[in-house]
Every structure is written in C-alpha cells, then in structure tokens.
Design an enzyme around this catalytic site. Sequence first.
Site, PDB file in Angstrom:
ATOM      1  N   GLU A 183     -15.025  47.232 -37.405  1.00  0.00           N
ATOM      2  CA  GLU A 183     -15.770  45.997 -37.604  1.00  0.00           C
ATOM      3  C   GLU A 183     -16.010  45.778 -39.089  1.00  0.00           C
ATOM      4  O   GLU A 183     -16.480  46.673 -39.793  1.00  0.00           O
ATOM      5  CB  GLU A 183     -17.113  46.055 -36.862  1.00  0.00           C
TER       6      GLU A 183
ATOM      7  N   GLY B   5     -21.043  42.771 -32.400  1.00  0.00           N
ATOM      8  CA  GLY B   5     -21.516  41.681 -31.558  1.00  0.00           C
ATOM      9  C   GLY B   5     -20.818  40.364 -31.777  1.00  0.00           C
ATOM     10  O   GLY B   5     -20.933  39.456 -30.953  1.00  0.00           O
ATOM     11  N   GLY B   6     -20.135  40.222 -32.907  1.00  0.00           N
ATOM     12  CA  GLY B   6     -19.393  38.998 -33.152  1.00  0.00           C
ATOM     13  C   GLY B   6     -20.277  37.778 -33.336  1.00  0.00           C
ATOM     14  O   GLY B   6     -21.477  37.873 -33.589  1.00  0.00           O
ATOM     15  N   THR B   7     -19.664  36.609 -33.181  1.00  0.00           N
ATOM     16  CA  THR B   7     -20.366  35.354 -33.409  1.00  0.00           C
ATOM     17  C   THR B   7     -21.550  35.182 -32.478  1.00  0.00           C
ATOM     18  O   THR B   7     -22.633  34.761 -32.888  1.00  0.00           O
ATOM     19  CB  THR B   7     -19.395  34.166 -33.238  1.00  0.00           C
TER      20      THR B   7
ATOM     21  N   HIS C 121     -34.673  22.249  -1.528  1.00  0.00           N
ATOM     22  CA  HIS C 121     -35.409  21.155  -2.172  1.00  0.00           C
ATOM     23  C   HIS C 121     -36.717  21.717  -2.729  1.00  0.00           C
ATOM     24  O   HIS C 121     -37.362  22.539  -2.095  1.00  0.00           O
ATOM     25  CB  HIS C 121     -35.718  20.058  -1.152  1.00  0.00           C
TER      26      HIS C 121
END
Length: 451
Positions: free
Chosen positions: A33, A38-40, A436
């Site tokens: 990395e 964790g990236g974007t 509902h």
Amino acid sequence: MQRFDAIFIGAGQAGPFLAARMAERGMKVALIERKFLGGTCVNAGCMPTKTLVASARAVYISRRGSELGVKIEGAISVDMQVVRHRANKVTMDARNGLADWLGNMDGVTIVYGHARFKAADSISINGETLTAPQIFLNVGARPVIPDFPGINDVDYLTSTSILDLDTLPRHLAVIGGSYIGLEFAQMYRRFGSEVTVIERATHVASREDEDTSEAIRVILEAEGIHVRTGAENITFVRGSDGVLISFGDAAVNASHVLVATGRTPNTDDLGLDVAGVAVNSRGYIVVDDRLATNVAGIWALGDCNGRGAFTHTSYNDFEIAAANLLDGEDRKLSSRIPVYALYIDPPLGRAGMTEREASSSGRRVLVSRRPMAAVGRAKERGETRGFMKVLADADTKEILGAAILGIEGDEAIHGIIDAMSTGTRYTDLQWSVPIHPTVSEQIPALLRGLV
C-alpha cells in the site's frame, strides 16, 4: 528477492479481503500500500463523506423542527471543527481496524511504499524485489482535474482535500454536477454556505433519465442551491476575496472551489508497460469477464479496471476472484447487475437500466411511476420529494431497472435488486404483502402499474 504465493498492490476494498482468504488457505501473501489501508472508501469516500452527510441531515432536521412540533430555542449553528473531527474519527477507526486485523494475520506481510513492475511476476519496492506467480492490482482512482483556463492559478479543493476543511466557506462553487459534487453541494448548503453547482452538461446527474435529473435539480434548488447547467468555457481568475469563475455570459465569485469532474485510475506509474499489461485509452486496466488481464497471472480489481466505481463493485470483484480461484466456481462480471446510490437527501437508489437504456435495447418496455407523495412513510415524515419508477420487459416479464428517488430510496431499492438478482418476474411480486408503513410497501403497487 522475496518470494510470495501472491502479491497485492493496493489495499482498497478488494485486495485485502482476497489476501486474507489466501492467507487462511496457508498461502504467503504480500499486501503493498502506497499510503493508507482501506482505499478510497475508508479514507476519502464513503465513510467520511457519509458521516458528513449525517451531520448535514441533523442540521436540516433541526431547522425543520417546528414543522414537526419541536421547538428549538435560538439559532442553530454548526461547529465545522467538530464535524470534521467526527468524520476523521470514523476513518481512523476503520483504517486502524484494518491494520490490526491484517497486521496480526499469519501469512500476510504488509509493505508500505510505491510498487512498480520489474517483470510480469516481480515487483520493485523500497529497493527490494518481490516475486509471485499471482499479482493482483487494486490501486483505485483519484480525482481528475480538467485543464480549465486559469485553474492552476487558483486554490481549489478536490473530493479528497475538502475533507480537511474545518471552516465554513462563504460561497462554495462546485464544478461538476454529478454524484460526488451534488453530495458536497447539499451538505455544505445545509451547513450554511452559499453554494453554486456549475455543470457543463444540460442536466445534473446526466447519467440518469431526464425526469430523474430534473427531480434532483428541483430538490437541490428548493434548498437554495444555485444550479447552472450547460456551462461553457469555464475559466478561473484569482480575486481579492476568492475566485472569479466565468462561464458563458455568467460569472460567480466564490470563496472556495470544489472540482468534482470525475476520477482517473492510479495506473500511470506502476510500470504496467514493463509487465505488458494492457490499458484502455482512459488508463483503465483491461480485464476479461473473470477479472484477468491480458497477462497470465495478473488480475485487476476495483476502480482501476473501469468495471465499477463503487465500494460494492470493488468488494464484488473480490468475491468473484475468490470464488473462481479458491472455491472452484465460475463467476463472471457480466452477471453483475449495475446498482448504486446518490446520497443527496432524499437519496436516489438505482438498479439496472435507465429508461433511456431500456428503450434503446430493442425490447418492448413497460414503465410504472409513482410519486413519493403516495407513500405513507414519506407523508408521516413530511418528506414527500421524489418518485419511484420501474421498468420491465413486456414479453419476458423481466424487471429491467428501477429508480427510487425519495426518503430511504437507497434501502427500498434492495427489494428490486434482490428480485432482479434471482430472475424473479414482476408478475410474481405484484401481489406480495408488504409491511405497513414502509417505503417498500409501494413496490407491489408500483409493479401492478406496469403498462
């Protein structure tokens, strides 16, 4: 030279999970990395931005309190430092959780640095060479900045750098009226900024059908956001109190500028040419239906392959690769139904084709549309903006797509997604009995309206 069974370049929402699966099988893997695990999604996308959206909604609900019989004494104010700190904490908790999980996993070696190919089976990083018979690219994408005249002479923000902003802009100009730009536009308007969205196309969220795009614009303008579409010849000039943005015959004097005009893959500095990995004209790595590149032993997962630009598509890439490589299955990208959400408030949940796409497919298309004003949950909450729409094939009874723009639309759309995923015909759902009061209870009635 260090030898591994597999090397992962990039630690977004696909690579780490596949690395973990392989390590559980007793394989030795390296996870490389360049910056943050964790990236974007974790660091500059879903997690921090949706945390900001939650803060902005709290402001919106507080200001509407009197409509619901709730009296709030005094003016409502926003502490942007607290807002930013909260978003940052959500990111750091997730990032640190990944580091603890992967860092304590037998068989996983985490390496921080900039990786480049030396050959199709070897990587150079930090002066060392790593080699493996399987290499997985999960390098993601970054904001792209068009070559607008004057853009480099002014200070501007991207979807990443704006997360560090802990003061309230006097006037935020958002360049780009697509998903990222619209989310930031609404949240900052709710925080208290004047906001102008400047979009070159004739509609915001131009990927959507025109009725959806127009409904989104109405929602934003009702909150005081200025929306300027069809903007041509956008230029920037530094002013004494901000930035003068000119387009066509109009101009906006903004204190801050957010450029949200799309993203580009992080593939330009990996040495892909050395390995012989093919990319398309936009820099996305070309993959087949099983995520393999043109080079044996190399796969591309997540945003960098151009086959999806979302956390859920990246994670699904992991699921496809894991199923095929580890579980003896034969899963394909082409089986994936396109689904996503736009997180303005109310949100847009989308599945499958747009009406425009369905009509151009040569099918006989049925369409049903109902306003959110017909939904009990929406009326009870006092949030009746938007509508539901579903499309179906008149001959096969297959559900082709749907859009739910309205309160909880991002959740209600999953009833449609599940039906499409299992191939359920719309005629089989028309008479189901829903709970509902919910938003989803309108789906059977919506399907009965297909004509």
